[in-house]
Design an enzyme around this catalytic site. Structure first.
Site, PDB file in Angstrom:
ATOM      1  CG  ASN A  51      35.666  -3.640   6.252  1.00 58.43           C
ATOM      2  OD1 ASN A  51      34.613  -3.110   5.891  1.00 58.43           O
ATOM      3  ND2 ASN A  51      36.194  -3.402   7.436  1.00 58.43           N
ATOM      4  CE  LYS A  52      31.345  -3.488   8.697  1.00 55.39           C
ATOM      5  NZ  LYS A  52      31.580  -3.863  10.117  1.00 55.39           N
ATOM      6  CG  ASP A  53      32.184  -8.150   0.198  1.00 56.96           C
ATOM      7  OD1 ASP A  53      31.121  -7.572   0.497  1.00 56.96           O
ATOM      8  OD2 ASP A  53      32.712  -8.081  -0.924  1.00 56.96           O
TER       9      ASP A  53
END
Length: 351
Positions: free
Chosen positions: A47-49
């Site tokens: 999810n850090k994208d």
């Protein structure tokens, strides 16, 4: 996307719009319906994208970042990988200060993506010059043309999920979501989702998942940072020994603490029961769901979304390693994956 050729211009166009997958075997007997927001479908496998692309493009828009500049960040691994990926595509240098608690898999991935990696001791105070917070700050002060992302204290971390993850969940559940269960580290994911979802329906319950050894749960309950709560733990990307401003505690209804061991086994269980190869923090989030279900927190009308932040491939040397599990005292003979491996003798017989 180039619709005439049905192609993408680069890997960054694949960020977001991850699937919501109904959980079955891992929630047998529970009241309600349960769904996993499977963030490993992002190109950087986490999810850090979402925050990497949002923060960098906002810095470009404001004229803070220019070609050839250096991006610096403190990371447990996933944010660093996403930043390194975006930096490579956009032509920036990337320097990452990483906790030694991060798996070797994550550290090697960061280097493979072209980042310069500084591995810092995990169990030191936040103001210790060796901590990954202080190392990142020092590098930023020393390097001209550098931008420090500072995800723990950056409102754009929250904004990225308010603009993307929250709306996706609302749309995918057709507004039927009643509970969101999400691990809380920097707090960006849970806070951004909570902000959007509660604007649509204030009755939605937001549950933050914390680790034993972290200060977040007690701070939520007392508004005081208790140093006595701090001690080493193994889960990556979950919990904190400081209070990030990216965590909007007023939007979170309750916190649930989970143990290192139960979270590790829960991640392995999800992989075997749902066929979803998930990371350590996903196991933590699911362990919280099990604990809540045991206290009858959910009802038959509940529609629960659990965020699975990343992919299990980043933990091959940790929770998916029998040696590591045994070293931590997490050995469980009923879940030995190596029992499923058979080596065939490759020596040819001479007749």
């Amino acid at each position: 996307m180039d619709h005439s050729l049905n192609t993408y211009q680069n890997i960054l166009e694949l960020i977001g719009n991850t699937p919501l997958v109904k959980l079955k075997n891992s929630v047998l007997g529970f009241d309600g319906e349960f769904y996993a927001k499977f963030e490993a479908f992002n190109p950087g496998h986490s999810n850090k994208d979402r925050i990497a692309i949002h923060i960098i493009e906002e810095a470009e828009r404001r004229g803070i970042l220019r070609s050839g500049d250096t991006i610096i960040e403190t990371t447990s691994g996933n944010t660093g990988f996403s930043l390194a990926m975006v930096s490579m595509i956009k032509g920036y240098n990337c320097i990452l200060a990483v906790s030694s608690k991060s798996s070797k898999d994550k550290i090697n991935m960061l280097s493979a993506m072209g980042a310069q990696v500084h591995v810092c001791p995990a169990n030191v105070p936040t103001d210790d010059p060796r901590s990954y917070y202080e190392v990142a700050k020092r590098l930023h002060s020393e390097i001209n043309g550098s931008v420090y992302i500072n995800q723990y204290f950056n409102d754009l971390n929250v904004d990225a999920h308010y603009r993307t993850t929250g709306p996706e969940i609302w749309k995918q559940t057709q507004g039927k979501i009643t509970h969101l269960v999400a691990s809380s580290g920097t707090g960006g994911t849970i806070s951004g989702c909570a902000k959007y979802l509660k604007e649509q329906n204030p009755e939605i319950q937001i549950v933050g998942v914390d680790a034993y050894g972290s200060v977040l749960k007690k701070y939520h309950e007392t508004q005081e940072l208790d140093p006595n709560e701090i001690y080493p733990y193994r889960i990556e990307g979950l919990g904190k020994n400081l209070i990030p401003t990216a965590t909007h505690f007023d939007l979170i209804d309750r916190f649930e603490k989970v143990t290192d061991e139960e979270s590790a086994h829960r991640a392995r269980s999800i992989t075997k029961s749902e066929g979803m190869f998930v990371g350590y923090t996903s196991g933590a989030a699911m362990q919280a769901v099990h604990q809540l279900a045991q206290e009858n927190y959910f009802s038959k009308e509940s529609h629960v979304v659990v965020i699975f932040p990343d992919h299990g491939s980043r933990y091959m040397s940790k929770i998916y390693s029998e040696d590591w599990m045994s070293e931590q005292g997490f050995f469980d003979p009923e879940n030995e994956s190596h029992r499923n491996i058979e080596y065939i003798n490759d020596q040819s017989s001479n007749k």
